[in-house]
Each structure stands twice: as C-alpha cells, then as structure tokens.
Design an enzyme around this catalytic site. Structure first.
Site, PDB file in Angstrom:
ATOM      1  N   ARG A 297       0.833  -1.205   0.000  1.00  0.00           N
ATOM      2  CA  ARG A 297       0.000   0.000   0.000  1.00  0.00           C
ATOM      3  C   ARG A 297       0.868   1.257   0.000  1.00  0.00           C
ATOM      4  O   ARG A 297       0.525   2.266  -0.608  1.00  0.00           O
ATOM      5  CB  ARG A 297      -0.935   0.028   1.219  1.00  0.00           C
ATOM      6  CG  ARG A 297      -1.997   1.107   1.077  1.00  0.00           C
ATOM      7  CD  ARG A 297      -2.647   1.605   2.369  1.00  0.00           C
ATOM      8  NE  ARG A 297      -3.011   0.609   3.307  1.00  0.00           N
ATOM      9  CZ  ARG A 297      -2.449   0.497   4.518  1.00  0.00           C
ATOM     10  NH1 ARG A 297      -1.491   1.311   4.901  1.00  0.00           N
ATOM     11  NH2 ARG A 297      -2.856  -0.430   5.352  1.00  0.00           N
TER      12      ARG A 297
ATOM     13  N   TYR B 144     -11.953  24.443  -9.031  1.00  0.00           N
ATOM     14  CA  TYR B 144     -12.625  23.252  -9.554  1.00  0.00           C
ATOM     15  C   TYR B 144     -13.841  22.946  -8.668  1.00  0.00           C
ATOM     16  O   TYR B 144     -13.700  22.791  -7.442  1.00  0.00           O
ATOM     17  CB  TYR B 144     -11.600  22.112  -9.526  1.00  0.00           C
ATOM     18  CG  TYR B 144     -12.088  20.777  -9.978  1.00  0.00           C
ATOM     19  CD1 TYR B 144     -12.444  20.565 -11.307  1.00  0.00           C
ATOM     20  CD2 TYR B 144     -12.155  19.705  -9.099  1.00  0.00           C
ATOM     21  CE1 TYR B 144     -12.875  19.319 -11.733  1.00  0.00           C
ATOM     22  CE2 TYR B 144     -12.573  18.455  -9.518  1.00  0.00           C
ATOM     23  CZ  TYR B 144     -12.935  18.271 -10.831  1.00  0.00           C
ATOM     24  OH  TYR B 144     -13.356  17.035 -11.249  1.00  0.00           O
TER      25      TYR B 144
ATOM     26  N   ASP C  37      -3.822  23.986  -6.974  1.00  0.00           N
ATOM     27  CA  ASP C  37      -4.185  23.002  -7.990  1.00  0.00           C
ATOM     28  C   ASP C  37      -3.530  23.476  -9.285  1.00  0.00           C
ATOM     29  O   ASP C  37      -3.970  24.447  -9.897  1.00  0.00           O
ATOM     30  CB  ASP C  37      -5.714  22.927  -8.109  1.00  0.00           C
ATOM     31  CG  ASP C  37      -6.165  21.819  -9.065  1.00  0.00           C
ATOM     32  OD1 ASP C  37      -5.409  21.502 -10.005  1.00  0.00           O
ATOM     33  OD2 ASP C  37      -7.282  21.300  -8.873  1.00  0.00           O
TER      34      ASP C  37
ATOM     35  N   LYS D  86      -5.257  14.248 -16.265  1.00  0.00           N
ATOM     36  CA  LYS D  86      -5.230  15.144 -17.417  1.00  0.00           C
ATOM     37  C   LYS D  86      -3.923  14.949 -18.196  1.00  0.00           C
ATOM     38  O   LYS D  86      -3.760  13.939 -18.840  1.00  0.00           O
ATOM     39  CB  LYS D  86      -5.425  16.591 -16.946  1.00  0.00           C
ATOM     40  CG  LYS D  86      -6.619  16.749 -15.958  1.00  0.00           C
ATOM     41  CD  LYS D  86      -7.955  16.561 -16.624  1.00  0.00           C
ATOM     42  CE  LYS D  86      -9.141  16.400 -15.667  1.00  0.00           C
ATOM     43  NZ  LYS D  86      -9.344  17.414 -14.685  1.00  0.00           N
TER      44      LYS D  86
END
Ligand code: PLP
Length: 391
Positions: free
Chosen positions: A60, A113, A185, A210
């Site tokens: 993990r 966003y 961001d 993206k």
C-alpha cells in the site's frame, strides 16, 4: 533519479521528463520500471522483520512502480516528496486534510474546480473547518482577508472554466507572513509550465488524469510538498490509506515521458484556435491567458512557460436550442468531462450557481480542449458547426 539529474541540475524539461524516476540498473537493464502487483512483501529473516530492514514493507505504501512515478514528479516539481491519490479530486482533498484542522479557517479562490468547493462546503464544514471564498484576482489584497486562524490559502491558476490568472507570488508572500500554507491546484499548467513551489506554493496538486496520463484512460492524482509541508502530507496520506493500482501508475508514468512534447502541441494549437475564435462574430469573448487581449496575460507571461490546450469562450447571446445544434454538428470535438488527453473536447458550463461572485456572462459559455489533431481540421469543424448559431 539518474545522478546527473539530481536537484540543482540545469537539464531542460524534456531531458528531465525522459530520465526522472528511472533506474534501469535496478530492473535488469529494462528501460521502464515494471508493474509490481503486490500487497505482501516478504522479509528474508526474523532479524530483518524485527528491525524492519526491507527496502519495501507493504504494497500500500511503496513499491518500485509507485516510487518511479513519485520520484519523477518530486524531481519535476522541485519538491521534498510526492504522494499519489486515486483521482485528482482525492489529491485535492488529501492536500487539504494535511493542511487544516478543526477550528481553522481556509481561504479558497472563487474559481476553483467545483467538486473541490463541494468538499469544502460539505465534509470540511462537518469537521469544523471554516472556508471563505475570495476573488481570484485579489493578489496581495489577500492579506486583509486573513484571520488569526487562517491556516491555508487554496489557489488554482488559471481558474477552472473562467481562466483567471492568480498572482501566486503575491498571495504566497501574504500567506506566509501570517504563517498560512499555500496550496495550489496546478493541473492546467503542470510543473512544466508553472513552477508552483518556485513561486511560493507549499503543496502542489496535479490531477494526473489530465496531461500526465494524457490519453483519457487513467484516473490518478498527486500532491508534491516542499520540505516544510512534506512530513504532514506524508503522514496524512498514510493515515488515509490511499493507494493507486499499479497498472494505472504505470500508464501515468508512461504518459509523463511525452508530456513536454504533447504540451508544446497543445499550446500552439490551442492558441491558434483561440485566436481564430476571437475573430468570429458568433464569439463574444475568449478566455485564454496566452492572448495579449486577456486580462491575465501580463501575469501569465511573467510566471508561466506556456499554455496547455484548455480555454473558455462566451458566445454572443443565442437561444439554447442553437447551442445544442452547434454542439451536435461538431464531428471532431467530443462532448464529455475531463480533458488533457490527445483528443479535442467541448462542454457547456454555467457558473451562475457555483460561485460566490456574480457571473459576468450574458451569452452561453463553453469550455474547449484542443487535442493533438491538425489545426486546419479543427477550425474547419468549428466553422461548419458555427453556422448552426446563425439565423
Ligand atoms: C479534473 C480536475 C480535477 C479532478 O481530477 P479527477 O482525476 O477527475 O478527480 C481537479 N482539479 C482540476 C483543475 C481538474 O481539472
């Protein structure tokens, strides 16, 4: 990281993209770090187990596949460390949870966003964090909005959908003077086109969905931190139990290698089509900071190294049925959310219900992503479809 590319290197961005996070000697000479599927990592002796003397302890947290992408992004961002999240939105929320606690206040740009705003007004509020929204063009004026308990300032530049360019150095200066962290961001520019940490950001967020991935086939996010913010980011990420499947990490790492070349094309084609749209009588406004006419152009030119393929337009007021006919008439522009892949996209947007500041738009608004197709084909497609907007 290849030795000659360690921090302080003056290599160009494409050279760094090719070399960052790669250790062929550790992989029998194979160029790429393979996909390690694994939860359990075996220790070779009880002594090693008691002393936790394994390079990897549990799937993990770390694997060679995870490290390849984290190390590459850490180098590109000029950061102390990077964590991965299962989506861009999860990267945003992880960065925020690393930065604020109950009783704190956070300032958030009004143009962020939208799902991030939903998180602030819902989950964060439930956990006792107060959020207020500020004009993205506020610059150094943010100092007047800082409260004694303001612990973080969240930025996104250019803003989602409306593409306002923020004065990040001025905001960071005011925030740091009062001991607040600056989050950004940076999905639009990627670390290639805007050096977030170099401009004063403490936690730089990427929706790797993206341009990092670049092929519309992966959901992934990352947060990179400077030395001051890294311990909190690393521990918060670990406590949340976030991890990403190795196949998706591999695809994102593969995409990263060509990101510089793709962005050059997105920049050139996006700007060419933005200019072409500016001349069209059906178009009232083009929101692209690379245009000299754009209100954000001066700061963009000062701080950014280029533009990606994403920008907005406002049409002259026209009934919605015509906008629908225009969208249906487009053959090369897909209608769908997300962006940053090799293909062109278009979606209508409406900020009237998602902002604190009033909307300045009178006509319909659309967000356009210019992909890697040939510009002449895209303008021909737009030209054909724009006829649907005229009587
Ligand atoms: C798409 C996007 C996100 C969210 O990314 P997902 O991977 O879709 O969760 C976050 N921020 C910005 C600016 C985005 O465009």
């Amino acid at each position: 990281m290849a030795d000659h590319l360690k921090s302080g290197s003056t290599s160009g961005p494409n050279t760094r993209l090719v070399s960052a996070g790669r250790r062929p000697a550790d992989q029998f000479g194979f160029v790429n770090t393979p996909v390690y599927h694994g939860s359990t990592v075996l220790y070779s002796s009880a002594d090693d187990l008691y002393a936790n003397r394994n390079r990897y302890s549990y799937g993990r947290r770390h694997s060679p596949t995870i490290d390849a992408l984290c190390d590459a992004l850490t180098e590109l961002e000029g950061a102390a460390g990077t964590v991965l999240a299962p989506s861009g939105l999860a990267a945003v929320t992880t960065a925020i949870l690393a930065a604020v606690s109950a009783g704190d206040h956070m300032l958030v740009a009004d143009s962020v966003y939208h799902p991030m705003r939903h998180f602030c007004d819902g989950v964060l509020k439930r956990f006792g964090v107060e959020v207020s929204y500020y004009d993205p063009l506020i610059g150094a004026g943010i100092a007047e909005l800082m409260q004694p308990n303001t612990k973080a300032v969240f930025t996104e530049s250019p803003g989602s959908q409306t593409f306002e360019v923020q004065d990040i150095p001025a905001i960071a200066g005011a925030a740091h003077a009062r001991g607040a962290l600056v989050l950004m961001d940076n999905t639009w520019a990627t670390p290639l086109l805007f050096d977030a940490l170099g401009h004063g950001v403490d936690l730089s967020i990427q929706a790797g969905t993206k341009y990092v991935s670049g092929h519309a086939d992966v959901l992934i996010g990352s947060v990179s931190a400077n030395a001051a913010a890294w311990p909190r980011l690393r521990d918060t990420h670990g406590d949340l139990g976030l991890t990403v499947g190795p196949d998706d990490i591999y695809l994102a790492t593969r995409g990263l290698r060509t990101m510089g070349l793709r962005l050059e094309r997105h920049h050139a084609s996006g700007l060419a089509i933005a200019r072409w749209l500016l001349e069209r009588p059906e178009v009232r406004r083009v929101m692209h900071p690379g245009l000299e006419e754009d209100p954000g152009h001066a700061i963009w030119k000062r701080d950014f190294r280029g533009a990606c393929g994403l920008f907005g337009i406002e049409l002259e007021p026209v009934e919605n049925a015509r906008v629908r006919r225009f969208l249906d008439a487009l053959a090369l522009f897909g209608m769908g959310y997300s962006w940053g892949g090799y293909e062109s996209l278009i979606v209508p947007f409406d900020i009237s219900k998602s902002r604190s500041l009033p909307s300045v738009f009178e006509g319909p608004t659309l967000r356009i992503h210019i992909g890697l197709e040939d510009v002449a084909d895209l303008t021909a497609d737009l030209d054909r479809a724009l006829a649907e907007l005229r009587t």
